[in-house]
Design a protein around this motif. Structure first.
Motif, PDB file in Angstrom:
ATOM      1  N   ASN A 353      39.065  -3.545   9.677  1.00  0.00           N
ATOM      2  CA  ASN A 353      40.343  -3.126  10.270  1.00  0.00           C
ATOM      3  C   ASN A 353      41.433  -3.972   9.630  1.00  0.00           C
ATOM      4  N   GLY A 354      42.681  -3.720  10.010  1.00  0.00           N
ATOM      5  CA  GLY A 354      43.764  -4.531   9.492  1.00  0.00           C
ATOM      6  C   GLY A 354      43.717  -5.946  10.029  1.00  0.00           C
ATOM      7  N   GLY A 355      44.473  -6.827   9.381  1.00  0.00           N
ATOM      8  CA  GLY A 355      44.511  -8.216   9.822  1.00  0.00           C
ATOM      9  C   GLY A 355      45.189  -8.361  11.168  1.00  0.00           C
ATOM     10  N   PRO A 356      44.688  -9.253  12.029  1.00  0.00           N
ATOM     11  CA  PRO A 356      45.284  -9.449  13.349  1.00  0.00           C
ATOM     12  C   PRO A 356      46.577 -10.252  13.277  1.00  0.00           C
ATOM     13  N   LEU A 357      47.657  -9.675  13.744  1.00  0.00           N
ATOM     14  CA  LEU A 357      48.925 -10.398  13.807  1.00  0.00           C
ATOM     15  C   LEU A 357      48.818 -11.480  14.873  1.00  0.00           C
ATOM     16  N   GLY A 358      49.391 -12.618  14.594  1.00  0.00           N
ATOM     17  CA  GLY A 358      49.253 -13.747  15.506  1.00  0.00           C
ATOM     18  C   GLY A 358      48.173 -14.709  15.060  1.00  0.00           C
ATOM     19  N   SER A 359      47.333 -14.266  14.101  1.00  0.00           N
ATOM     20  CA  SER A 359      46.390 -15.213  13.494  1.00  0.00           C
ATOM     21  C   SER A 359      46.986 -15.597  12.144  1.00  0.00           C
ATOM     22  N   GLY A 360      46.177 -15.774  11.129  1.00  0.00           N
ATOM     23  CA  GLY A 360      46.707 -16.134   9.823  1.00  0.00           C
ATOM     24  C   GLY A 360      46.794 -14.969   8.866  1.00  0.00           C
ATOM     25  N   ALA A 361      46.586 -13.745   9.363  1.00  0.00           N
ATOM     26  CA  ALA A 361      46.500 -12.583   8.491  1.00  0.00           C
ATOM     27  C   ALA A 361      47.871 -12.071   8.076  1.00  0.00           C
ATOM     28  N   ASN A 362      47.871 -11.309   6.978  1.00  0.00           N
ATOM     29  CA  ASN A 362      49.102 -10.715   6.451  1.00  0.00           C
ATOM     30  C   ASN A 362      48.795  -9.304   5.971  1.00  0.00           C
ATOM     31  N   ASN A 363      49.571  -8.322   6.462  1.00  0.00           N
ATOM     32  CA  ASN A 363      49.348  -6.929   6.093  1.00  0.00           C
ATOM     33  C   ASN A 363      50.497  -6.344   5.265  1.00  0.00           C
ATOM     34  N   TYR A 364      51.279  -7.209   4.640  1.00  0.00           N
ATOM     35  CA  TYR A 364      52.396  -6.729   3.814  1.00  0.00           C
ATOM     36  C   TYR A 364      51.898  -5.714   2.788  1.00  0.00           C
ATOM     37  N   PRO A 365      52.632  -4.635   2.543  1.00  0.00           N
ATOM     38  CA  PRO A 365      53.932  -4.216   3.086  1.00  0.00           C
ATOM     39  C   PRO A 365      53.810  -3.276   4.272  1.00  0.00           C
ATOM     40  N   LEU A 366      52.656  -3.261   4.914  1.00  0.00           N
ATOM     41  CA  LEU A 366      52.383  -2.276   5.954  1.00  0.00           C
ATOM     42  C   LEU A 366      52.936  -2.713   7.302  1.00  0.00           C
ATOM     43  N   ARG A 367      53.080  -1.763   8.168  1.00  0.00           N
ATOM     44  CA  ARG A 367      53.567  -1.995   9.522  1.00  0.00           C
ATOM     45  C   ARG A 367      52.380  -2.139  10.471  1.00  0.00           C
ATOM     46  N   GLY A 368      52.455  -3.103  11.387  1.00  0.00           N
ATOM     47  CA  GLY A 368      51.435  -3.242  12.399  1.00  0.00           C
ATOM     48  C   GLY A 368      50.263  -4.093  11.943  1.00  0.00           C
ATOM     49  N   GLY A 369      49.232  -4.104  12.771  1.00  0.00           N
ATOM     50  CA  GLY A 369      48.039  -4.904  12.496  1.00  0.00           C
ATOM     51  C   GLY A 369      46.898  -4.458  13.383  1.00  0.00           C
ATOM     52  N   LYS A 370      45.855  -5.248  13.415  1.00  0.00           N
ATOM     53  CA  LYS A 370      44.696  -4.948  14.254  1.00  0.00           C
ATOM     54  C   LYS A 370      45.136  -4.553  15.665  1.00  0.00           C
ATOM     55  N   HIS A 371      44.467  -3.565  16.232  1.00  0.00           N
ATOM     56  CA  HIS A 371      44.759  -2.983  17.545  1.00  0.00           C
ATOM     57  C   HIS A 371      45.910  -1.984  17.496  1.00  0.00           C
ATOM     58  N   SER A 372      46.371  -1.619  16.317  1.00  0.00           N
ATOM     59  CA  SER A 372      47.479  -0.670  16.193  1.00  0.00           C
ATOM     60  C   SER A 372      47.093   0.443  15.228  1.00  0.00           C
ATOM     61  N   ASN A 373      47.585   1.658  15.483  1.00  0.00           N
ATOM     62  CA  ASN A 373      47.349   2.762  14.562  1.00  0.00           C
ATOM     63  C   ASN A 373      48.437   2.908  13.516  1.00  0.00           C
ATOM     64  N   PHE A 374      49.424   2.009  13.496  1.00  0.00           N
ATOM     65  CA  PHE A 374      50.256   1.900  12.309  1.00  0.00           C
ATOM     66  C   PHE A 374      49.346   1.480  11.155  1.00  0.00           C
ATOM     67  N   ASP A 375      49.764   1.750   9.938  1.00  0.00           N
ATOM     68  CA  ASP A 375      48.866   1.556   8.803  1.00  0.00           C
ATOM     69  C   ASP A 375      48.365   0.117   8.662  1.00  0.00           C
ATOM     70  N   GLY A 376      49.134  -0.843   9.134  1.00  0.00           N
ATOM     71  CA  GLY A 376      48.678  -2.226   9.065  1.00  0.00           C
ATOM     72  C   GLY A 376      47.433  -2.491   9.882  1.00  0.00           C
ATOM     73  N   GLY A 377      47.123  -1.607  10.824  1.00  0.00           N
ATOM     74  CA  GLY A 377      45.924  -1.763  11.624  1.00  0.00           C
ATOM     75  C   GLY A 377      44.735  -0.978  11.120  1.00  0.00           C
ATOM     76  N   VAL A 378      44.999   0.076  10.321  1.00  0.00           N
ATOM     77  CA  VAL A 378      43.907   0.994   9.963  1.00  0.00           C
ATOM     78  C   VAL A 378      43.715   1.196   8.462  1.00  0.00           C
ATOM     79  N   ARG A 379      44.681   0.840   7.653  1.00  0.00           N
ATOM     80  CA  ARG A 379      44.530   0.965   6.196  1.00  0.00           C
ATOM     81  C   ARG A 379      44.035  -0.377   5.656  1.00  0.00           C
ATOM     82  N   VAL A 380      42.905  -0.375   4.978  1.00  0.00           N
ATOM     83  CA  VAL A 380      42.230  -1.630   4.667  1.00  0.00           C
ATOM     84  C   VAL A 380      42.023  -1.801   3.167  1.00  0.00           C
ATOM     85  N   PRO A 381      41.964  -3.062   2.696  1.00  0.00           N
ATOM     86  CA  PRO A 381      41.610  -3.310   1.298  1.00  0.00           C
ATOM     87  C   PRO A 381      40.151  -2.905   1.065  1.00  0.00           C
TER      88      PRO A 381
END
Length: 600
Positions: A353-381
């Protein structure tokens, strides 16, 4: 035009002639042809024979079953690997992943690989070949149990769904699981062994302590449950607690850790042991699921000190964890090459899943993170690599839509077995949603077979992630994406962006106070994005394109009719588990309790 039977006959005659050139030459001379004409004819036949041999070799190679090493990193941010940062023009000396980057550069990088927005549903999706809405969208506690539903009344993957390891076993694969499981643990059928893995060394839960192996969130009579389990040819089905690997009780992150072994070191060593011991002519399937980079953010001191120049503690620890994993992947790849297995190996790398915001993860340039259906939560390397990748595809990108659950049909295709789940069909369970990606990955100019992707969620969103009903949270219909908020007021979790150097002292530490934009069910308050042209989901198109919005909404409503939403358990399951947990745990090592399946 010749029909297929005629073509097959001509091919067979050519094969016969090419393998009997001497006799054929004598026949030509008997027919009155001079030596010059016979020689010219033989030369042409030899050329055709050479081409035919090449074609036959290529066909044989295409049928060869590769070794498969599947590496599923945990909570890895989109921008926490170097090759992604290079692609988006934000390289950083902090992100040191030379092995991962090197594998990506000689493989096929997958720019549109999507997963679920949290751990367990993605892992169940990969193992079952189903979209989360048809298998599991919840991070239900492992102790969840609904005795009225013998198939789906548990955390994780429902009973009677056939796992990918079982499918590959039918194709002659030796199957091994190493690392985080998070696909169920209540019964023997829920374990890796119960899903077709011959050997396994795993922990069952969402996370555990990397030094003590204590499960995060479960205990028994106020005692911590140690979560490390193994299955091999010396243990009875479905395995036993891996008490032999238990660290001394003094092993804590804050302690001296003399004689202590980092859990991911245990897993990496096991992967190498499997490769060293593999002498069979049969191919192997190793599913390696490190606990990195899931919290708690802990890593051996010698790795952490290499990143002492990072002044933000969470980013320092997270970055060090990813670097540590990169080095261990390098050791495994080196071993594959040393054992001359690399050229026959397909390596699949992805995050769950995407990196969890509030930890040390970074999902640039995507919006959102783990627990979200914005691409930062679901689009993965993600990428495929290894010597099995065709040479003319190495170093390329594929931008076609792909899903984590597509690996099921892809691997079944490489194993030359049927991926359809007849057992699930007989049980009335949802069928697989998986597409074979290999033609698209191995052949230039071939599109992904996937035309749409359904995003799942739980009713209540983040706040209902344990027991919420299954709901459709969006539709990806390239290049567009419809997003449907499922929390109160149609809100979608984590509508924020990461900067290239996040997190830092000016960013957030808690996800509970972050923006939750409204993504409703009308063009006036809905969320529609062109995610191929607007990767950061900055420009909402719902109002300006109401026809498209309503079309995708209608698609989502139809998908909602197909969801699988069992009652897995309920609040209070923990108390019921506590009442009988002594029969579901094994007391070892001076009173320590290890987790194991506790239901028949």
């Amino acid at each position: 035009m010749r029909n297929p039977s005629q073509i097959h006959l001509v091919h067979a005659l050519l094969v016969f002639v090419c393998h009997n050139l001497g006799s054929f030459a004598q026949t030509l001379r008997s027919a009155g042809l001079n030596d010059a004409l016979v020689g010219e004819g033989l030369q042409l036949l030899q050329i055709d024979a050479s081409k035919l041999k090449v074609a036959e070799n290529e066909k044989a190679a295409a049928k060869k079953k590769p070794h498969v090493l599947f590496i599923l990193a945990d909570d890895l941010g989109f921008a926490n690997v170097g090759y992604v940062r290079e692609e988006y023009g934000v390289p950083s000396e902090e992100v040191q992943t030379p092995v991962i980057d090197g594998l990506a550069q000689v493989g096929v990088k997958l720019s549109r690989m999507y997963a679920h927005h949290m751990c367990s549903p993605t892992r169940v999706a990969i193992q079952s070949g189903r979209a989360p809405i048809h298998a599991n969208v919840a991070n239900a506690p492992l102790y969840s149990h609904n005795p009225e539903d013998p198939l789906g009344g548990f955390a994780g993957m429902p009973r009677n769904m056939t796992g990918i390891a079982e499918v590959l076993q039918r194709g002659g694969y030796r199957t091994h699981y190493v690392g985080k499981w998070d696909a169920g643990a209540a019964t023997p059928e829920h374990t890796p062994a119960g899903r077709g893995y011959e050997t396994s060394l795993n922990f069952f839960g969402h996370t555990n302590n990397p030094w003590t192996f204590e499960n995060d969130g479960m205990s028994c009579s106020s005692k911590p449950l140690l979560d490390l389990f193994e299955m091999n040819d010396t243990t009875p089905f479905p395995g036993q607690p891996a008490s032999r690997l238990q660290n001394p009780s003094s092993c804590r992150h804050a302690g001296k850790r003399v004689g202590c072994v980092y859990e991911d070191e245990i897993f990496a060593d096991r992967v190498q042991e499997i490769i060293r011991q593999h002498t069979s002519a049969e191919p192997f399937f190793i599913f390696w699921a490190p606990r990195i980079a899931h919290g708690p953010l802990e890593v051996p001191d010698e790795e952490l000190v290499e990143f002492s120049f990072i002044d933000y503690p969470k980013r320092q620890k997270y970055t060090a964890m990813v670097s540590w994993l990169d080095k261990r992947i390098g050791s495994v790849v080196d071993l594959l090459k040393k054992r001359t297995m690399y050229e026959d190996t397909l390596i699949i790398f992805s995050s769950d899943n995407g990196g969890p915001l509030g930890s040390g993860a970074n999902n640039y340039p995507l919006r959102g993170g783990k627990h979200s259906n914005f691409d930062g939560g679901v689009r993965v390397p993600a990428f495929v690599s290894g010597g099995f990748v065709p040479e003319n595809r190495r170093g390329s990108w594929h931008s076609g839509l792909m899903a984590a659950w597509d690996w099921y049909a892809t691997l079944a295709g490489l194993a030359q077995v049927d991926h359809r789940d007849h057992r699930a069909f007989k049980s009335g369970l949802p069928l697989t949603d998986s597409f074979d990606l290999w033609p698209a990955l191995s052949t230039w100019g071939t599109d992904s077979p996937r035309a749409t992707l359904v995003l799942g969620n739980t009713k209540g969103g983040y706040h209902g992630r344990h027991y919420g009903d299954t709901v459709v949270g969006g539709i990806i219909f390239p290049p567009y994406k419809l997003l449907l908020g499922v929390s109160a007021g149609y809100r979608e979790h984590l509508g924020v962006w990461s900067s290239p150097n996040a997190p830092n002292s000016s960013s957030f530490d808690s996800i509970n106070s972050l923006e939750e934009p409204v993504c409703g069910r009308s063009p006036e308050n809905g969320c529609l994005f062109n995610v191929w042209g607007d990767e950061g989901e900055h420009h909402n198109l719902a109002k300006s394109n109401p026809e498209l919005f309503l079309k995708l909404l209608a698609m989502a409503n139809e998908e909602q009719k197909t969801v699988y939403s069992p009652k897995r358990g309920q609040e209070g399951d923990d108390e019921r588990f506590q009442a009988s947990c002594s029969t579901g745990s094994t007391e070892v090592l001076q009173g320590n309790l290890f987790m194991r399946p506790w239901l028949a």
